[in-house]
Motif scaffolding. Structure first.
Motif, short mmCIF file in Angstrom:
data_model
loop_
_atom_site.label_atom_id
_atom_site.label_comp_id
_atom_site.label_asym_id
_atom_site.label_seq_id
_atom_site.Cartn_x
_atom_site.Cartn_y
_atom_site.Cartn_z
N PHE A 26 0.81 -1.21 0.00
CA PHE A 26 0.00 0.00 0.00
C PHE A 26 0.86 1.26 0.00
O PHE A 26 0.61 2.19 -0.79
CB PHE A 26 -0.93 0.00 1.21
N THR A 27 1.86 1.33 0.87
CA THR A 27 2.69 2.53 0.92
C THR A 27 3.52 2.67 -0.35
O THR A 27 3.75 3.79 -0.83
CB THR A 27 3.60 2.53 2.16
N GLY A 28 3.98 1.54 -0.91
CA GLY A 28 4.70 1.60 -2.18
C GLY A 28 3.81 2.11 -3.30
O GLY A 28 4.23 2.94 -4.12
N LEU A 29 2.56 1.64 -3.33
CA LEU A 29 1.61 2.09 -4.34
C LEU A 29 1.31 3.58 -4.18
O LEU A 29 1.23 4.32 -5.16
CB LEU A 29 0.32 1.28 -4.24
N CYS A 30 1.17 4.02 -2.94
CA CYS A 30 0.90 5.43 -2.69
C CYS A 30 2.08 6.30 -3.12
O CYS A 30 1.89 7.40 -3.68
CB CYS A 30 0.60 5.67 -1.21
N GLY A 31 3.29 5.83 -2.89
CA GLY A 31 4.46 6.57 -3.36
C GLY A 31 4.47 6.69 -4.87
O GLY A 31 4.79 7.76 -5.42
N LEU A 32 4.07 5.62 -5.54
CA LEU A 32 4.03 5.65 -7.01
C LEU A 32 2.93 6.58 -7.52
O LEU A 32 3.14 7.37 -8.44
CB LEU A 32 3.82 4.22 -7.52
N LEU A 33 1.73 6.50 -6.90
CA LEU A 33 0.60 7.30 -7.37
C LEU A 33 0.74 8.78 -7.00
O LEU A 33 0.21 9.65 -7.70
CB LEU A 33 -0.71 6.75 -6.79
N ALA A 34 1.43 9.06 -5.90
CA ALA A 34 1.58 10.45 -5.47
C ALA A 34 2.60 11.21 -6.31
O ALA A 34 2.63 12.45 -6.28
CB ALA A 34 1.98 10.50 -4.00
N ALA A 35 3.44 10.49 -7.04
CA ALA A 35 4.45 11.14 -7.87
C ALA A 35 3.77 11.98 -8.95
O ALA A 35 2.78 11.56 -9.54
CB ALA A 35 5.36 10.09 -8.51
#
Length: 303
Positions: free
Chosen positions: A32-41
């Motif tokens: 989840f946190t990895g996905l959020c880092g990717l989507l927040a870019a």
């Protein structure tokens, strides 16, 4: 004549045991946190490459978790909380677990490098080594600061996701790393307070075992105090909008309030006496999910 008993031959481990080796509950937060880092870019990323990056983060996390359980099988057998894991329960051969962990770890790094980014692959490799070697082998059995220093292992996923999307490191992924880094001690120490006897029995120098409950509670409060301005930093620095800013203030305020209740609590070690610690631990998981979800919502709803 009496037929001699045939020697017992252990059956191959069930797929559920291999899955358990990856620590799926922990992996869900990592994904989840990895996905959020990717989507927040602030860039658009190809869906296939994005999926590949998150898959590599998940597989790498699973590999390092398997190596952690391979190394700690004897310790896990001494603790009630971990005694039924595949290795201490005798459902899997240790060599199989080790090879499974190595295979997942190496494979995830290679695929990340070849398909997405070698910089992201390098950070992924660093996170795997940090958790399976630096934390598991070196820090955890030697120092009560194991969770503090070792917290870096769980803080890498959003940074990896951001790098996979953008190809570089900027201020924002560093802040996301720092948020998880400072969240980790109060999260794990809250757990350690109500499973202290397990850690003491296994000889693991967790903070409550070495420094006592009151010192641990005070340190939980210190990290919660530091966490609040840190979570607000993306808003103050203009890299996140008002939706994230309000959410971070409310969530971190609640986190701080629960940490304060833990800090002033003077109960014993019985289950009924550890409710503030259990509440903080339970909320800390929800807190991190909600905080990162609001970061992504801010990116797409506010821009």
């Amino acid at each position: 004549m009496t037929a001699s008993a045939a020697p017992a031959v252990p059956l191959p481990a069930d797929w559920r045991d291999f899955f358990a080796l990856t620590k799926p509950r922990v992996m869900s937060l990592v994904i989840f946190t990895g996905l959020c880092g990717l989507l927040a870019a602030p860039v658009a990323i190809d869906p296939i490459l994005g999926f590949t990056a998150i898959l590599c983060i998940a597989v790498g996390a699973g590999g390092s978790a398997a190596l952690n359980q391979w190394w700690e099988a004897d310790l896990d057998a001494q603790m009630k909380r971990t005694a039924q894991r595949p290795l201490p329960a005798g459902r899997m051969d240790r060599t199989v677990a080790r090879d499974f962990g190595i295979g997942l770890s190496v494979g995830s790094v290679l695929v990340m490098g070849l398909a997405v980014s070698w910089l992201a692959a390098a950070i992924l490799a660093l996170s795997i080594i940090y958790y399976s070697v630096v934390y598991t082998i070196w820090l955890k059995p030697r120092t009560p600061q194991n969770i503090v220093i070792g917290g870096g292992a769980g803080a890498f996923p959003p940074m990896i996701g951001w790098i996979a999307a953008t190809g570089d490191v900027t201020l924002m992924p560093v802040l996301l790393f720092a948020i998880i880094f400072f969240w980790t001690p109060p999260h794990f120490w809250a757990l350690a307070l109500f499973v202290e006897t397990d850690y003491a029995k296994a000889g693991i120098p967790m903070m409550p075992v070495v420094a006592g409950h009151q010192s641990t509670r005070r340190q939980i409060l210190v990290y919660a105090v530091l966490l609040l301005p840190l979570t607000m930093a993306p808003f103050w620095l203009g890299v996140a909008g008002w939706l994230y800013g309000i959410s971070a203030l409310v969530l971190s305020g609640l986190f701080l309030l629960l940490a304060l209740r833990v800090a002033v609590f003077r109960g014993g070690a019985a289950d009924d006496d550890m409710r503030p610690e259990k509440r903080l631990f339970g909320f800390s998981v929800i807190y991190l999910f909600a905080l990162f979800a609001m970061l992504v919502a801010d990116r797409f709803l506010i821009g």
